[in-house]
Structure formats: C-alpha cells, structure tokens
Design a protein around this motif. Structure first.
Motif, PDB file in Angstrom:
ATOM      1  N   MET A   1       0.814  -1.194   0.000  1.00  0.00           N
ATOM      2  CA  MET A   1       0.000   0.000   0.000  1.00  0.00           C
ATOM      3  C   MET A   1       0.857   1.257   0.000  1.00  0.00           C
ATOM      4  SD  MET A   1      -3.105   0.712   2.515  1.00  0.00           S
ATOM      5  CE  MET A   1      -3.853   2.261   2.676  1.00  0.00           C
ATOM      6  N   LEU A   2       1.899   1.293   0.808  1.00  0.00           N
ATOM      7  CA  LEU A   2       2.779   2.455   0.847  1.00  0.00           C
ATOM      8  C   LEU A   2       3.583   2.593  -0.442  1.00  0.00           C
ATOM      9  CD1 LEU A   2       4.085   2.327   4.524  1.00  0.00           C
ATOM     10  CD2 LEU A   2       2.387   3.875   3.549  1.00  0.00           C
ATOM     11  N   ILE A   3       3.970   1.463  -1.022  1.00  0.00           N
ATOM     12  CA  ILE A   3       4.704   1.507  -2.289  1.00  0.00           C
ATOM     13  C   ILE A   3       3.821   2.078  -3.386  1.00  0.00           C
ATOM     14  CG2 ILE A   3       5.785   0.106  -4.089  1.00  0.00           C
ATOM     15  CD1 ILE A   3       6.804  -1.716  -1.814  1.00  0.00           C
ATOM     16  N   ARG A   4       2.581   1.630  -3.434  1.00  0.00           N
ATOM     17  CA  ARG A   4       1.644   2.142  -4.437  1.00  0.00           C
ATOM     18  C   ARG A   4       1.452   3.650  -4.265  1.00  0.00           C
ATOM     19  NH1 ARG A   4      -3.529  -0.841  -4.488  1.00  0.00           N
ATOM     20  NH2 ARG A   4      -2.556  -2.100  -6.084  1.00  0.00           N
ATOM     21  N   ALA A   5       1.251   4.094  -3.044  1.00  0.00           N
ATOM     22  CA  ALA A   5       1.054   5.527  -2.780  1.00  0.00           C
ATOM     23  C   ALA A   5       2.286   6.328  -3.191  1.00  0.00           C
ATOM     24  CB  ALA A   5       0.724   5.749  -1.307  1.00  0.00           C
ATOM     25  N   SER A   6       3.452   5.795  -2.898  1.00  0.00           N
ATOM     26  CA  SER A   6       4.688   6.480  -3.264  1.00  0.00           C
ATOM     27  C   SER A   6       4.845   6.563  -4.777  1.00  0.00           C
ATOM     28  CB  SER A   6       5.876   5.749  -2.641  1.00  0.00           C
ATOM     29  OG  SER A   6       7.078   6.365  -3.016  1.00  0.00           O
ATOM     30  N   SER A   7       4.549   5.475  -5.467  1.00  0.00           N
ATOM     31  CA  SER A   7       4.633   5.455  -6.932  1.00  0.00           C
ATOM     32  C   SER A   7       3.651   6.450  -7.545  1.00  0.00           C
ATOM     33  CB  SER A   7       4.340   4.051  -7.469  1.00  0.00           C
ATOM     34  OG  SER A   7       5.317   3.142  -7.032  1.00  0.00           O
TER      35      SER A   7
END
Length: 82
Positions: A1-7
């Motif tokens: 979830m955090l990776i998606r938000a960062s991307s």
C-alpha cells in the motif's frame, strides 16, 4: 500500500513536470539549459529506471532524450542505471 502511494505520488510529480515542459520550453526554465536540468534530469532518469507502472509523458520523454545528447549528462545517467 505504501509503495503504491509512493509510486502514484512520484508519477503525479512527473505529470506536473510534463505539463511545465509543454508550456515553458525545452528545458526546466525555458530555452536555456540550467542547473535545474541537472537535478530534474537525474530525477527523471531514476523515475524511468524504477520498476513500476508509470504514465507515458511525451514532454518528459522528449526532455530526457534531449538531455541524453549532452555527454556530461550521460556520464552521470548512463544506461547501466536503467
């Protein structure tokens, strides 16, 4: 979830750069290459080399290809990183 938000956040920033380049000229501040292009160019290089989904941004792609014609840019942004 955090990776998606960062991307998504990173893609949003690149979309802003794409619009800026489309409106203001071939380089970050207009017609002339400046220090800003070194910083932004290396950021674009890292963005393109990161394995993630990204939108196709025509102005950013053109900008990056323009920077890649500069030998000193290639010294620090080689294909080995992508």
């Amino acid at each position: 979830m955090l990776i998606r938000a960062s991307s998504e956040a990173w893609n949003n920033k690149m979309t802003i750069l794409d619009a800026h380049l489309g409106k203001n000229g071939p380089f970050a501040t207009g017609d002339a290459f400046t220090l800003a292009d070194i910083v932004l160019g290396l950021s674009v290089h890292r963005w393109l080399g990161t394995p993630m989904e990204r939108p196709e941004l025509e102005n950013v792609a053109t900008y990056y290809n323009r920077l890649r014609t500069r030998p000193h840019f290639l010294k620090h942004a080689s294909d080995k990183l992508i």
